[in-house]
Design a protein around this motif. Sequence first.
Motif, PDB file in Angstrom:
ATOM      1  N   VAL A  94       0.822  -1.216   0.000  1.00  0.00           N
ATOM      2  CA  VAL A  94       0.000   0.000   0.000  1.00  0.00           C
ATOM      3  C   VAL A  94       0.853   1.262   0.000  1.00  0.00           C
ATOM      4  CG1 VAL A  94      -0.312   0.017   2.514  1.00  0.00           C
ATOM      5  CG2 VAL A  94      -2.001   1.144   1.026  1.00  0.00           C
ATOM      6  N   THR A  95       1.921   1.305   0.789  1.00  0.00           N
ATOM      7  CA  THR A  95       2.727   2.520   0.868  1.00  0.00           C
ATOM      8  C   THR A  95       3.423   2.817  -0.450  1.00  0.00           C
ATOM      9  OG1 THR A  95       3.086   2.166   3.238  1.00  0.00           O
ATOM     10  CG2 THR A  95       4.601   3.669   2.119  1.00  0.00           C
ATOM     11  N   THR A 115      -8.269  -0.732   3.684  1.00  0.00           N
ATOM     12  CA  THR A 115      -8.759  -1.492   4.835  1.00  0.00           C
ATOM     13  C   THR A 115      -8.129  -0.942   6.107  1.00  0.00           C
ATOM     14  OG1 THR A 115      -6.960  -3.089   4.734  1.00  0.00           O
ATOM     15  CG2 THR A 115      -8.932  -3.572   3.412  1.00  0.00           C
ATOM     16  N   MET A 116      -8.579  -1.448   7.238  1.00  0.00           N
ATOM     17  CA  MET A 116      -7.968  -1.073   8.509  1.00  0.00           C
ATOM     18  C   MET A 116      -6.467  -1.340   8.482  1.00  0.00           C
ATOM     19  SD  MET A 116      -9.082  -0.176  11.763  1.00  0.00           S
ATOM     20  CE  MET A 116     -10.635  -1.010  12.075  1.00  0.00           C
ATOM     21  N   GLU A 117      -6.081  -2.514   7.982  1.00  0.00           N
ATOM     22  CA  GLU A 117      -4.660  -2.873   7.919  1.00  0.00           C
ATOM     23  C   GLU A 117      -3.892  -1.911   7.022  1.00  0.00           C
ATOM     24  OE1 GLU A 117      -1.767  -6.624   6.577  1.00  0.00           O
ATOM     25  OE2 GLU A 117      -3.952  -6.788   6.409  1.00  0.00           O
ATOM     26  N   HIS A 118      -4.471  -1.562   5.878  1.00  0.00           N
ATOM     27  CA  HIS A 118      -3.813  -0.612   4.968  1.00  0.00           C
ATOM     28  C   HIS A 118      -3.593   0.729   5.658  1.00  0.00           C
ATOM     29  CE1 HIS A 118      -5.854  -2.979   1.478  1.00  0.00           C
ATOM     30  NE2 HIS A 118      -4.643  -3.448   1.696  1.00  0.00           N
ATOM     31  N   MET A 134     -11.230   3.908  11.024  1.00  0.00           N
ATOM     32  CA  MET A 134      -9.978   3.267  11.406  1.00  0.00           C
ATOM     33  C   MET A 134      -9.694   3.458  12.892  1.00  0.00           C
ATOM     34  SD  MET A 134      -7.020   5.806   9.803  1.00  0.00           S
ATOM     35  CE  MET A 134      -5.643   4.994  10.636  1.00  0.00           C
ATOM     36  N   ILE A 135     -10.368   4.447  13.497  1.00  0.00           N
ATOM     37  CA  ILE A 135     -10.245   4.672  14.938  1.00  0.00           C
ATOM     38  C   ILE A 135     -11.394   4.003  15.685  1.00  0.00           C
ATOM     39  CG2 ILE A 135     -10.196   6.411  16.773  1.00  0.00           C
ATOM     40  CD1 ILE A 135      -9.014   8.341  14.628  1.00  0.00           C
ATOM     41  N   TYR A 136     -12.626   4.397  15.356  1.00  0.00           N
ATOM     42  CA  TYR A 136     -13.724   3.931  16.197  1.00  0.00           C
ATOM     43  C   TYR A 136     -14.039   2.453  16.006  1.00  0.00           C
ATOM     44  CZ  TYR A 136     -17.121   4.819  12.337  1.00  0.00           C
ATOM     45  OH  TYR A 136     -17.816   4.821  11.148  1.00  0.00           O
TER      46      TYR A 136
END
Length: 284
Positions: free
Chosen positions: A169-170, A203-206, A233-235
């Motif tokens: 992703v990066t 996604t959260m992981e990304h 991604m926080i809540y």
Amino acid sequence: MAEKNFFEPKQSINIKGRLLDLSSPKVMAILNITPDSFYSKSRTKSVDEALTKTEAYLNDGAAFIDIGGYSSRPGASNISENEEADRLIPVIESIMKEFPETVISVDTFRAGVAKDAILAGAHIINDISAGDMDERMFETVASLQVPYMLMHMQGTPQNMHKNPSYENVTLEVIDYLAKKVAELKALHVHDLIIDPGFGFGKTMEHNYKLLNQLDAFKIFKLPILVGFSRKGMIYKALNTTADNALNGTTVLNTVALQKGAGILRVHDVKEAVECIELLKRLNG
């Protein structure tokens, strides 16, 4: 040991003939002129309410007011270009009349709306699609000669949440932004701010991998904007709600600043300003 020049390199952008110093981090306040933004308390229903919020944001230390008339939450409804402009223009004109020194960015991916907003008094274009959703955007920015914020997004607001996929992703986000920056510089657009696009087609992981490797974006030698204020991604990670995600937002803002972020795009200005001030003391 942290480097003394933690917030360098020194940078600035040209705001209609005056330089805005970005050598230390700044806060961008979110002003949503929409009925369906994901964080319900950010929804602004009238010009008067927009003016009240703007005054509070400025008093709390915001350097920018980012005004949007199109909700970009996952699965958001599409609205016409005319409706978007009708939401934005009266607010921009009123803010410039009441608070003429305010720096306004317009959050839109439509070149026509962007041009109308700049002519109404806005200073910066903040485009979540980096020109992908309107092929006229880059030429419009070049003709207007205003600062441009370009964000990475996989897909559109309507489908970006449906199984986003990356090998790395990066690297893929950096490669995407590098091509866009090259295109813009070829058009003599030099006041650029990059945004990795947290929550937009990831996604959260990304999202957390991007944040962990945010310092890789320093390769651009351009200001880096981050926007994860109260997002999923926080809540979702904390099994709570957007209403209860301020503490988590502050934690991620702190990490982002330590990794080179120069602009925090937030709903809660006072807390973000305090975050910057305390980190300055830590690294002063």
